[in-house]
Write a protein that holds these residues in place. Structure first.
Motif, mmCIF file in Angstrom:
data_model
loop_
_atom_site.group_PDB
_atom_site.id
_atom_site.type_symbol
_atom_site.label_atom_id
_atom_site.label_comp_id
_atom_site.label_asym_id
_atom_site.label_seq_id
_atom_site.Cartn_x
_atom_site.Cartn_y
_atom_site.Cartn_z
ATOM 1 N N PRO A 138 8.102 12.651 1.545
ATOM 2 C CA PRO A 138 8.009 11.365 2.245
ATOM 3 C C PRO A 138 6.717 10.600 1.973
ATOM 4 C CG PRO A 138 7.370 13.106 3.748
ATOM 5 C CD PRO A 138 7.750 13.777 2.441
ATOM 6 N N LEU A 139 5.801 11.177 1.198
ATOM 7 C CA LEU A 139 4.489 10.568 1.001
ATOM 8 C C LEU A 139 4.403 9.805 -0.312
ATOM 9 C CD1 LEU A 139 2.129 13.484 2.114
ATOM 10 C CD2 LEU A 139 3.028 11.598 3.504
ATOM 11 N N SER A 140 3.623 8.721 -0.273
ATOM 12 C CA SER A 140 3.311 7.936 -1.463
ATOM 13 C C SER A 140 1.822 8.089 -1.754
ATOM 14 C CB SER A 140 3.655 6.465 -1.228
ATOM 15 O OG SER A 140 3.302 5.677 -2.346
ATOM 16 N N PHE A 141 1.487 8.381 -3.002
ATOM 17 C CA PHE A 141 0.105 8.663 -3.385
ATOM 18 C C PHE A 141 -0.416 7.586 -4.335
ATOM 19 C CE2 PHE A 141 2.395 12.629 -2.723
ATOM 20 C CZ PHE A 141 1.602 13.273 -1.787
ATOM 21 N N MET A 142 -1.639 7.125 -4.073
ATOM 22 C CA MET A 142 -2.254 6.101 -4.916
ATOM 23 C C MET A 142 -3.670 6.489 -5.293
ATOM 24 S SD MET A 142 -0.848 3.031 -2.612
ATOM 25 C CE MET A 142 -0.511 4.259 -1.356
ATOM 26 N N GLU A 143 -4.059 6.075 -6.482
ATOM 27 C CA GLU A 143 -5.437 6.232 -6.918
ATOM 28 C C GLU A 143 -6.231 4.978 -6.536
ATOM 29 O OE1 GLU A 143 -5.356 7.174 -11.071
ATOM 30 O OE2 GLU A 143 -4.139 8.985 -10.760
ATOM 31 N N GLU A 144 -7.522 4.996 -6.748
ATOM 32 C CA GLU A 144 -8.386 3.876 -6.362
ATOM 33 C C GLU A 144 -7.950 2.580 -7.034
ATOM 34 O OE1 GLU A 144 -10.951 1.901 -4.227
ATOM 35 O OE2 GLU A 144 -10.900 4.089 -4.061
ATOM 36 N N SER A 145 -7.447 2.674 -8.248
ATOM 37 C CA SER A 145 -7.002 1.493 -8.994
ATOM 38 C C SER A 145 -5.711 0.902 -8.433
ATOM 39 C CB SER A 145 -6.769 1.870 -10.459
ATOM 40 O OG SER A 145 -5.704 2.805 -10.567
ATOM 41 N N GLY A 146 -5.029 1.645 -7.566
ATOM 42 C CA GLY A 146 -3.718 1.250 -7.077
ATOM 43 C C GLY A 146 -2.586 1.923 -7.837
ATOM 44 N N ARG A 147 -2.934 2.656 -8.862
ATOM 45 C CA ARG A 147 -1.931 3.355 -9.663
ATOM 46 C C ARG A 147 -1.202 4.396 -8.828
ATOM 47 N NH1 ARG A 147 -3.353 7.451 -14.702
ATOM 48 N NH2 ARG A 147 -1.196 8.006 -15.236
ATOM 49 N N ASN A 148 0.126 4.419 -8.986
ATOM 50 C CA ASN A 148 0.956 5.392 -8.277
ATOM 51 C C ASN A 148 0.802 6.770 -8.913
ATOM 52 O OD1 ASN A 148 3.173 6.002 -6.356
ATOM 53 N ND2 ASN A 148 4.328 6.408 -8.218
#
Length: 237
Positions: A138-148
Motif C-alpha cells: 500500500p506504500l508509495s516511495f519517492m526519492e528527493e528528486s521526486g523519482r518513484n
C-alpha cells in the motif's frame, strides 16, 4: 475479518517500518485517503468476485491520489462514483502533491485498466462481480528528486520486512474474499502472490499496463484479452 479491517491492520503495520535514503518520502494512502478507500471496499469489495487482480503498489497519480488500486482520478470519480475529501500525507513531496479527486494528472496504467473494465463490462458493478483489484503493497516511495522507487528496488533488509507484512495480509485478503484465482498485473505481483497465498488457488499473470512497457503501448487490451483466454477466464459480463 472483513476487507476494511484488513486494510486498517495493514496500514498500521506498514507505518511502523523505516526506510532510509535514497527514499525520502513515503505515502500511505490507506491512511490519508481512507475516506475513498473505505468507499471502494464497501461498494465493490464484497460482490462475490472469484478473481483477484493484484497490482504492485500505488502510483503517484493513481492510488496515491485516490486510495484505489490503479486509481486514475477520472475513473474513480466519474465511473466508480466515489466522492469526498482526501487528506494530505504527513510528509508531502513538493513535486508529488496530493490533490485527491481534484488532481489534474492522469495515471496511464489506471486509465488503461479501468478503461478496459468500463468498455468491456459497462458498469463498475458488472466488473466487480467478476474481479476485485488489490495492491500487494500500500506504500508509495519517492526519492528527493521526486523519482518513484518500487518496492522490489528497496535494500534487502527493508524489502524483507515490508514483504513479510504484505505477504501476510495478502493471504488474509484471499481467504476473506474467497478468491479462487489470483492474477498478477505484471510479473512482480504474480511472484509475490505465489509466495504469499497459502490457500488452494490458481495463479496467473497479465501484462502490466505501464507506459514504460513497449508491449503495453503496442496494444495492452488486445494482449490481456488473449492472456485471459489462454487462462480460461471468460470476459462475458
Amino acid at each position: 475479518m472483513n476487507l476494511q479491517t484488513i486494510s486498517k491492520k495493514l496500514s498500521k503495520e506498514v507505518d511502523t517500518l523505516a526506510f532510509a535514503e535514497p527514499v525520502t518520502h513515503v505515502y500511505n494512502p490507506l491512511d490519508y485517503a481512507w475516506n475513498l478507500h473505505a468507499q471502494f471496499l464497501e461498494l465493490y469489495g464484497d460482490r462475490g468476485a472469484k478473481i483477484l487482480l493484484l497490482g504492485m503498489n500505488p502510483g503517484p497519480w493513481g492510488m496515491a491520489q485516490t486510495g484505489v488500486p490503479f486509481g486514475e482520478v477520472g475513473f474513480v470519480r466519474d465511473w466508480m462514483k466515489l466522492e469526498g475529501e482526501v487528506k494530505k500525507p504527513k510528509n508531502e513531496h513538493p513535486k508529488r502533491p496530493i490533490d485527491g479527486l481534484t488532481c489534474s494528472r492522469s495515471e496511464v496504467s489506471g486509465a488503461r485498466l479501468w478503461g478496459w473494465g468500463a468498455s468491456t463490462f459497462g458498469t463498475p458493478e458488472a466488473f466487480f462481480d467478476k474481479f476485485f483489484v488489490w495492491n500487494y503493497c500500500p506504500l508509495s516511495f519517492m526519492e528527493e528528486s521526486g523519482r518513484n522507487k518500487t518496492p522490489d528496488k528497496l535494500p534487502v533488509e527493508e524489502r524483507d520486512a515490508l514483504f513479510a507484512v504484505c505477504d501476510r495480509w495478502l493471504d488474509e485478503v484471499v481467504k476473506t474474499g474467497g478468491f479462487e484465482r489470483v492474477i498478477g498485473v505484471g510479473a512482480f505481483a504474480e511472484q509475490r502472490a505465489r509466495k504469499a497465498v497459502t490457500t488452494d488457488v490458481e495463479f496467473g499473470r497479465i501484462l502490466h499496463p505501464s507506459p514504460a512497457s513497449p508491449k503495453a503501448n503496442a496494444g495492452w487490451e488486445e494482449a490481456i484479452v488473449q492472456e485471459f483466454a489462454e487462462m480460461g477466464v471468460s470476459l462475458t459480463p
